[in-house]
Scaffold this motif. Structure first.
Motif, PDB file in Angstrom:
ATOM      1  N   VAL A   1       6.453  20.042 -14.904  1.00 50.34           N
ATOM      2  CA  VAL A   1       6.519  21.330 -14.675  1.00 50.34           C
ATOM      3  C   VAL A   1       5.008  21.956 -14.497  1.00 50.34           C
ATOM      4  N   ASN A   2       4.215  21.694 -15.664  1.00 47.95           N
ATOM      5  CA  ASN A   2       2.882  22.167 -15.515  1.00 47.95           C
ATOM      6  C   ASN A   2       2.184  21.795 -14.391  1.00 47.95           C
TER       7      ASN A   2
ATOM      8  N   ASP B   1       8.855  16.090 -19.573  1.00 51.16           N
ATOM      9  CA  ASP B   1       9.434  17.003 -18.592  1.00 51.16           C
ATOM     10  C   ASP B   1       8.472  18.260 -18.607  1.00 51.16           C
ATOM     11  N   LYS B   2       7.813  18.668 -19.603  1.00 50.83           N
ATOM     12  CA  LYS B   2       7.121  19.913 -19.393  1.00 50.83           C
ATOM     13  C   LYS B   2       5.803  19.770 -18.914  1.00 50.83           C
TER      14      LYS B   2
ATOM     15  N   ILE C   1      10.649  14.809 -23.666  1.00 51.12           N
ATOM     16  CA  ILE C   1      10.595  16.467 -23.464  1.00 51.12           C
ATOM     17  C   ILE C   1       9.223  16.878 -23.126  1.00 51.12           C
ATOM     18  N   GLU C   2       8.210  16.328 -23.853  1.00 51.59           N
ATOM     19  CA  GLU C   2       6.742  16.381 -23.381  1.00 51.59           C
ATOM     20  C   GLU C   2       6.394  16.112 -21.938  1.00 51.59           C
TER      21      GLU C   2
END
Length: 807
Positions: A629-630, A625-626, A622-623
């Motif tokens: 995005v960042n 994927d974040k 999950i990190e």
């Protein structure tokens, strides 16, 4: 206290002089100004001035007989009205209210910038005419004597012990030629860069580093090799310097030692001056009294007396002693006249015998020297001043003279002939985009911009360099950003980001890209692999709320391998950190314990179970994927900043202090106050959230059931309104995002059919709208519950409901 007493004594003596001069008869002379544009003191000599001229003429005659080998002194030149005036009376001590003119540096800088030099013609003779400082300020031009007279008047007005000096100087000093000197701005820039380099090195230095293995070589031999290398480089640099100087060597001056020049002497003892020094009024620079630029002194004068130098100056000014009270070294024109030292003694010891009355210097015939704000604003003659230095050219402009706000431009060159430009650095003022400095390095193809705080995106500096593979950009930001970003560097192969004050303690991020053009990366699909990222390295500060072996210090994502590595902070009395290695499951494969490998420094700690390992891997995915995005948002933000800067450069607007002044109230103050009171009453009614629910009921007659119903209805309606606003923001964000996506699709389909600049401008505006909508939605979600809790507390404290809710 001494200075105040001294000023009182001087004022008293001046008042007595004025009373005496009022009783004296004025003697007319031939008037060269028939229109009488100047005051009478410019056109007429008083009896005391006529007597002073006779004393000066007698002194000049005796001086020529005693020293026939020396040139005549400059004692009584003509003024602008053709009237002979003694040079000491040309000085008018003047105090200004401008803070820039309260130090010798400010006064010297003003005189050198405000006036334009008219060289002496011939350069070996004293000027026959010397204009007043008021006329020089009006014409903004003068010779070195008029420069010095104005500067000395300003210095005397702010209590410097200053004198005008008549003597000889080198050709470059007399002609204001600084082409052989280094530009002072270059020295200050070099010092600033050197002071910033250690700070940058400290930021990148790690606390714990592995020491390099010891090199098994003789230290003596290493030092000898290093010394030989340094000597060879120094010899090569010296040879190159000699070659350049031989190619650009100015011709010998056959008038050396004969060129007449005037400058200012400042003696120690006042205003904190500890050593005597010279000021060249043409450049505003200070020099020691033994400077080789000044070759001899004939005489010095202030507003009280004139002193002739009786010392040998065959070796220059190095051996000159500036004790003006010693008559063997300095011969005064007015013997026994008041001096600064005598005034000080009179103030310190008022019981000493009063000296016999002698002829004193008359007061100055020059009108009050007035320097206006407009003079300080325009400053340079014609609004522009150009100075050439060694391998550099400095241009100064009056504020708001140029449409782009340019006030200073420094151009450096590679050669002494100034034919090949190396760098161009520009300083700006009053720009709407807050641009302060811009530097273009043509040798390395680097452009840098620096801004004042308060810009969009909190941008402070922007630096870009053209490479073969693309463009490298570096941006620095202020400390007001939500993400804590301080600096970012983006190139075709990597991206660096430095943070401060983040809640997740992140302070460093390094992204490695594959050899793919950023425009060809797939920004539609999420994931690091679609951005062609090879590796991402992140570092975190210590979080004191977690144990050291549970607090991540470094996080590494190896995208092509599908691996993730976690390095934790060091525990106390430990030299090796704990680590965790994770492997992402491939498509169609289930999770196994082999996908997670843990190295624990503390052997007493139990290893995590299967479910904990699964959660850890899922959290890291999950990190990841974040993170993707960042990174994508960071790249887009940099592109948005670049597009915005291009638009700002095309539409430059200037603001002035007068434009930025606060607006005044209406002339009809009573009407304005009535409107303001009505507005305050309306706002008070609007802020009363219970007004509609009470429906004009008496709060004292409310029952507990009615109070609870009003309390719940008010909270429920407020939540509904907040949800409606949230839905409205989401709808607007969706509409803006769809419009941006359709615009991008249309742009790809019709690329080349329309102006690329206009399309980019539309994309930039639409991107800003999407970003604004997203920020509004994020802020609304973040404050949703806080506003509801605040309203609940407000209702419970309301005196109309509190008695019933607490029962």
């Amino acid at each position: 206290m001494i200075l105040l007493k001294m000023e009182a004594v001087v004022k008293k003596s001046r008042n007595s002089e004025e009373e005496e001069e009022e009783e004296e008869e004025l003697c007319d002379v031939e008037d060269s100004d028939p229109q009488e544009l100047h005051p009478p003191s410019y056109r007429i000599n008083s009896s005391r001035e006529i007597r002073l001229l006779a004393i000066a003429e007698n002194f000049q005659r005796q001086y020529s007989l005693l020293h026939p080998d020396r040139k005549p002194l400059l004692l009584c030149p003509l003024n602008e009205c053709g009237v002979r005036k003694f040079v000491s009376t040309t000085l008018r001590p003047t105090t200004t209210s401008h803070c820039d003119l309260l130090t010798w540096q400010g006064c010297a800088s003003f005189v050198s910038d405000f006036l334009l030099l008219e060289p002496l013609d011939p350069p070996t003779e004293l000027p026959s005419q010397m204009l007043s400082s008021t006329s020089v300020l009006l014409s903004q031009k003068g010779n070195s004597f008029e420069f010095s007279s104005l500067l000395c008047s300003l210095l005397l007005g702010i209590n410097y012990d200053s004198y005008c000096v008549s003597g000889y100087a080198v050709r470059e000093t007399c002609l204001q030629d600084q082409s052989l000197q280094l530009c002072p701005l270059l020295d200050s820039e070099d010092e600033r860069v050197q002071s910033e380099v250690p700070d940058q090195e400290k930021q990148t230095e790690k606390k714990y580093t592995v020491k390099r293995p010891r090199e098994l070589r003789s230290r003596f031999l290493i030092q000898q090799e290093k010394k030989k290398k340094q000597e060879a480089e120094a010899a090569l640099a010296h040879k190159k310097k000699l070659q350049e100087e031989s190619e650009f060597q100015p011709p010998d001056d056959f008038l050396r030692g004969l060129r007449v020049h005037c400058w200012v002497l400042v003696l120690s003892g006042s205003r904190g001056v500890k050593e005597n020094f010279f000021i060249d009024p043409l450049t505003g620079n200070s020099y020691p009294t033994d400077s080789a630029d000044f070759l001899g002194i004939e005489g010095v004068w202030n507003h009280l007396n004139y002193f002739v130098n009786m010392q040998d100056c065959s070796a220059g000014c190095a051996g000159v002693v500036f004790d003006l009270e010693d008559s063997k070294l300095w011969e005064p024109v007015l013997f026994g006249a008041t001096s600064r030292k005598k005034l000080m003694l009179h103030v310190l010891d008022q019981n000493h015998e009063k000296p016999p009355r002698v002829f004193e210097m008359p007061r100055s015939w020059v009108s009050y020297i007035s320097i206006s704000e407009k003079d300080l604003e325009m400053l340079y003659p014609g609004g522009r001043k150009v100075t050439r230095y060694r391998k550099a050219k400095l241009e100064k402009f009056s504020p708001c003279l140029n449409a782009d706000g340019l006030v200073t431009r420094l151009t450096t060159y590679r050669d002494l002939h100034c034919s090949e430009v190396a760098t161009v650095k520009e300083w700006y003022k009053y720009r709407n985009d807050s641009l302060e400095e811009k530097e273009i390095n043509q040798l390395e193809n680097i452009t840098s911009e620096r801004f004042s705080p308060g810009r969009l995106f909190h941008l402070l500096s922007h630096r870009w360099k053209s490479l073969r593979s693309g463009t490298e950009r570096q941006m620095e930001f202020g400390r007001g950003r939500k993400d804590g970003l301080l600096r970012t560097v983006l190139s075709p192969r990597e991206m660096l980001a430095f943070f401060e004050g983040r809640e997740d303690f992140l302070y460093y991020q390094h992204v490695y890209f594959d050899q793919v053009d950023p425009s060809e990366r797939n920004h539609c699909k999420p994931g690091l692999e679609n951005l062609h990222i090879l590796k991402v390295l992140e570092r975190f500060h210590r979080n004191p709320s977690k144990p050291a072996n549970k607090d991540v210090a470094e996080r590494l994502f190896l995208v092509p391998q599908g691996q993730m590595e976690l390095t934790y902070h060091l525990m106390e009395h430990r030299f090796i950190p704990s680590k965790t290695f994770l492997m992402k499951p491939q498509t169609g494969l289930n999770f196994t314990t082999d996908m997670v490998s843990i190295f624990q420094v503390d052997q007493t700690e139990k290893p995590p179970q299967f479910l904990s390992l699964l959660r850890m891997l899922h959290a890291m995915m999950i990190e990841e994927d974040k993170l993707a995005v960042n990174i994508e948002e960071s790249i887009k933000e940099i592109a948005t900043v670049v597009a915005h800067r291009e638009q700002e450069d095309q539409q430059v607007d200037l603001w002035t202090p007068s434009r930025s002044a606060p607006l005044t109230r209406s002339k009809n103050n009573k009407q304005w106050e009535a409107m303001a009171a009505e507005e305050r009453r309306w706002l008070k009614e609007q802020n009363d959230i219970l007004a509609r629910f009470l429906n004009n009921k008496n709060p004292k007659s409310l029952s507990p059931e009615e109070a609870n119903r009003i309390y719940k209805s008010c909270l429920s309606e407020f939540r509904d309104r907040m949800m409606e606003h949230s839905n409205l923001l989401q709808t607007r964000l969706k509409q803006e995002s769809e419009a941006l996506q359709s615009l991008q699709t249309w742009h790809e389909q019709h690329k080349g059919d329309f102006s690329e600049k206009e399309i980019q401008h539309l994309l930039f505006k639409k991107t800003l709208q999407v970003s604004t909508r997203q920020e509004q939605l994020d802020r609304h979600k973040k404050l949703f519950q806080k506003k509801c809790d605040a309203l609940e507390q407000k209702l419970r404290r309301d005196p109309r409901l509190a008695p019933h809710l607490n029962t």
